[in-house]
Scaffold this active site. Structure first.
Site, short mmCIF file in Angstrom:
data_model
loop_
_atom_site.label_atom_id
_atom_site.label_comp_id
_atom_site.label_asym_id
_atom_site.label_seq_id
_atom_site.Cartn_x
_atom_site.Cartn_y
_atom_site.Cartn_z
N CYS A 87 0.73 -1.21 0.04
CA CYS A 87 0.02 0.04 0.02
C CYS A 87 0.85 1.27 -0.08
O CYS A 87 2.01 1.13 0.50
CB CYS A 87 -1.00 0.17 1.22
SG CYS A 87 -2.34 -1.25 1.07
N CYS A 169 -3.46 0.14 -3.17
CA CYS A 169 -4.28 0.56 -1.91
C CYS A 169 -3.47 1.58 -1.26
O CYS A 169 -2.49 1.70 -1.59
CB CYS A 169 -4.20 -0.85 -0.97
SG CYS A 169 -2.92 -1.68 -0.91
#
Ligand code: NAD
Length: 268
Positions: A87, A169
């Site tokens: 992420c 993400c």
């Protein structure tokens, strides 16, 4: 008896297209890049079966009409190559390929699609097959504007770009080119595919770094109408948009190539 009759011009083996043909030694390059990536660049992937990946890649397009390519064709290849990007570490780009890749070359923990296995293998290559032959066509391949948009190369990039965006993400980043009028281009892969395949449940913010060429006059490209268009699209998708002109770490990469320029010496 004359042998002249044997010298008739052979009919073309493949259909003729407007774009350049398959890159010479395509398969060897593909396999070599797979081994380089999995053995050297990311040794944690050293157990990857490159032979299997290479075969799945060519099976996606050989013996098929290169203008009838589908996402389905690439599904077996996609299933062999799942790779997670942490992420906050995804970097998209549009009309800024060289700069974005120069940046991730230095900032090793950030990933463009071309820093993942499939993107690394295919970057810069051309490939196509032919419905009437099991060989690659090294003579010509469909040109995406003049022949067909659903050609084997475009469909590949659409497919891998879509998954790259779906998998992202946290905060995602994009390097945009502030020295052209359509800094955000709705028809580009970034504008057409990646922006619309971000999952708002996972991606809360997109940070755009709008970079001007070092030689061009400094301009506030974040407030241009095309970038505003991107902002509006993200608003409707519930993703926060942040924009920065000439983000300093990327500007410093530009300065490596142009250290004497005034914008590199002062007032960075
Ligand atoms: P871009 O406009 O700079 O185009 C990147 C490359 O894709 C260029 O070579 C361009 O000619 C080609 N391209 C663009 N649209 C195409 C289409 N519809 N059919 C065939 N070729 C096309 O930038 P972009 O389009 O926004 O693509 C870059 C983004 O998408 C990146 O974030 C990357 O993840 C992904 N991508 C990478 C490649 C690549 O060649 N490595 C190609 C397409 C998409």
């Amino acid at each position: 008896v004359s042998v002249g009759i044997l010298m008739w011009r052979q009919p073309p083996k493949h259909k003729e297209w407007k774009g350049p043909g398959t890159t010479a030694h395509f398969y060897e390059i593909l396999l070599g890049r797979c081994y380089t990536y999995t053995q050297i660049v990311r040794p944690e992937l050293r157990h990857t079966d490159c032979q299997k990946i290479g075969k799945a890649f060519t099976s996606a397009f050989l013996s098929k009409d290169p203008c009838g390519s589908t996402e389905q064709d690439y599904r077996p290849l996609m299933e062999l190559t799942t790779q997670t990007v942490p992420c906050d570490k995804t970097l998209f780009w549009s009309k800024s390929s060289e700069l974005a890749h120069d940046y991730t070359w230095v900032q090793r923990d950030m990933y463009t699609l071309e820093d993942t296995l499939l993107g690394y293998m295919a970057d810069g290559l051309k490939w196509c097959g032919d419905a009437g032959s099991s060989e690659m066509n090294y003579q010509s391949c469909p040109h995406w504007r003049e022949d067909c948009s659903n050609n084997s190369v475009s469909v590949f990039w659409n497919t891998v770009s879509k998954r790259f965006a779906e998998d992202a993400c946290g905060v995602v980043h994009v390097v945009l080119n502030g020295s052209i009028s359509n800094t955000f281009d709705e028809k580009s892969t970034f504008g057409r595919v990646e922006v619309f395949n971000l999952h708002p449940e996972k991606v809360h913010t997109l940070k755009a770094w709008v970079m001007n060429n070092i030689e061009s006059v400094p301009s506030d490209s974040c407030s241009s109408s095309s970038v505003n268009n991107l902002k509006q699209i993200l608003k409707t998708r519930n993703i926060t948009f942040v924009c920065q002109n000439n983000y300093r770490p990327v500007r410093l990469i530009q300065c490596v190539k142009n250290p004497e320029h005034s914008s590199c010496r002062y007032n960075l």
